[in-house]
Design an enzyme around this catalytic site. Sequence first.
Site, PDB file in Angstrom:
ATOM      1  N   HIS A  62      58.507  19.553  85.236  1.00 57.20           N
ATOM      2  CA  HIS A  62      59.707  20.880  85.229  1.00 57.20           C
ATOM      3  C   HIS A  62      58.339  22.546  85.729  1.00 57.20           C
ATOM      4  O   HIS A  62      58.280  22.363  84.356  1.00 57.20           O
ATOM      5  CB  HIS A  62      60.986  20.476  84.677  1.00 57.20           C
ATOM      6  CG  HIS A  62      61.997  19.614  84.858  1.00 57.20           C
ATOM      7  ND1 HIS A  62      62.248  18.840  83.944  1.00 57.20           N
ATOM      8  CD2 HIS A  62      62.328  18.675  85.968  1.00 57.20           C
ATOM      9  CE1 HIS A  62      63.076  17.775  84.000  1.00 57.20           C
ATOM     10  NE2 HIS A  62      62.746  18.077  85.617  1.00 57.20           N
ATOM     11  N   GLU A 115      58.815  25.259  83.499  1.00 61.06           N
ATOM     12  CA  GLU A 115      59.320  24.877  82.064  1.00 61.06           C
ATOM     13  C   GLU A 115      57.853  25.443  81.427  1.00 61.06           C
ATOM     14  O   GLU A 115      57.427  24.361  80.626  1.00 61.06           O
ATOM     15  CB  GLU A 115      59.720  23.426  81.217  1.00 61.06           C
ATOM     16  CG  GLU A 115      61.413  23.287  82.082  1.00 61.06           C
ATOM     17  CD  GLU A 115      62.212  21.634  82.407  1.00 61.06           C
ATOM     18  OE1 GLU A 115      62.984  21.800  82.368  1.00 61.06           O
ATOM     19  OE2 GLU A 115      61.073  20.775  81.422  1.00 61.06           O
ATOM     20  N   GLU A 149      63.256  18.218  74.347  1.00 59.40           N
ATOM     21  CA  GLU A 149      63.660  19.489  74.734  1.00 59.40           C
ATOM     22  C   GLU A 149      63.754  20.571  73.522  1.00 59.40           C
ATOM     23  O   GLU A 149      64.521  20.601  72.729  1.00 59.40           O
ATOM     24  CB  GLU A 149      64.794  18.932  75.314  1.00 59.40           C
ATOM     25  CG  GLU A 149      64.961  18.174  75.727  1.00 59.40           C
ATOM     26  CD  GLU A 149      64.996  18.805  77.469  1.00 59.40           C
ATOM     27  OE1 GLU A 149      64.570  19.879  77.690  1.00 59.40           O
ATOM     28  OE2 GLU A 149      64.855  17.845  78.334  1.00 59.40           O
TER      29      GLU A 149
END
Length: 332
Positions: free
Chosen positions: A59, A62, A215
């Site tokens: 992504h 990020e 994450e």
Amino acid sequence: MLSLGKLLDLTLAGREPTEKIQLTAAGVRLHWLAEGALEVSPLKAEDAGLDLLLSAGLHGNETAPIELLDRLLQAIASGELRPRVRILFLLGNPEAMRRGERYVEQDINRLFSGRHEAASGFEALRAGELEQLAANFFSLAGRERLHYDLHTAIRGSQIEQFALYPYRDGCQHSARQLTRLRDAGIGAVLLQNKTGITFSSHTYAHLHAEAFTLELGKARPFGENQGVNLSRLEAVLRDLIAHGCTGGDEDFSGLQLFVVAREVIKHSDGFQLHLAPDVENFTALPKGFLLAEDIAGSRWLIEEEGARIIFPNPKVKNGLRAGIIVVPAVSL
Ligand code: ZN
């Protein structure tokens, strides 16, 4: 000429290096394989037998994990960090990184395990290329294989840093790997119960690597990641790079384990998720709570004890996952 240690700068500038292979002063080899893809080979006599795939930027917005990989690579290129493992650095979606966006046409991290073959466009091609790069990297027999795919999330989280541990038929989750995650500052791990279409699911199920999606906090632009503390993860990665997989500690106490209770699939444009737009990951869902509604009177009512929500996103395309209901795991 930029040194290959400047993988990030080259990638953001959309430039190809003139020399594809460079050696550091100590003889460590840096090999530019493709845009955003660089392989590091240690001296043969110092190779500890680990193949470590580090990916970020699947992504494009990020940035904290991208900056972390950049720091590690620059430390290797300068000779300050001496690798004793093979490493493949991958920056997943260079075009999205240049635009500062999550993706250009479609979410690349939903296109793995061959899913890209049924799709078209820039991200589908890149997912196929990433699969190929990973397959080549993990093609040597008799070596330990480990993949960390680094992300930050769209939203805040009640458990700041957490991991997703993929699933493969007949394969047990590793206590040793969980212990390393705990040491890296990860607070919770979601043990998945079916094979997925993310990059880490692909390398775990098809390339037999130990693989994790990490994450690591909330996504912010380049240079604004002071609030994302990756120091413990960075220390663990530096240790892995310098020594390989040492120690077999299997005490992961303090780490919270969850399993998937249900996936919430959005079926139509009429889908409604009854959560605030800024709801945090791991927010508790009380029993009896009406989580979502969709066409033909379909309802998502919480029946599970200890349920929490992760990755709520009512804006996904129809047919895709709009959230996961998780519950505490009883055992590994
Ligand atoms: Zn992500």
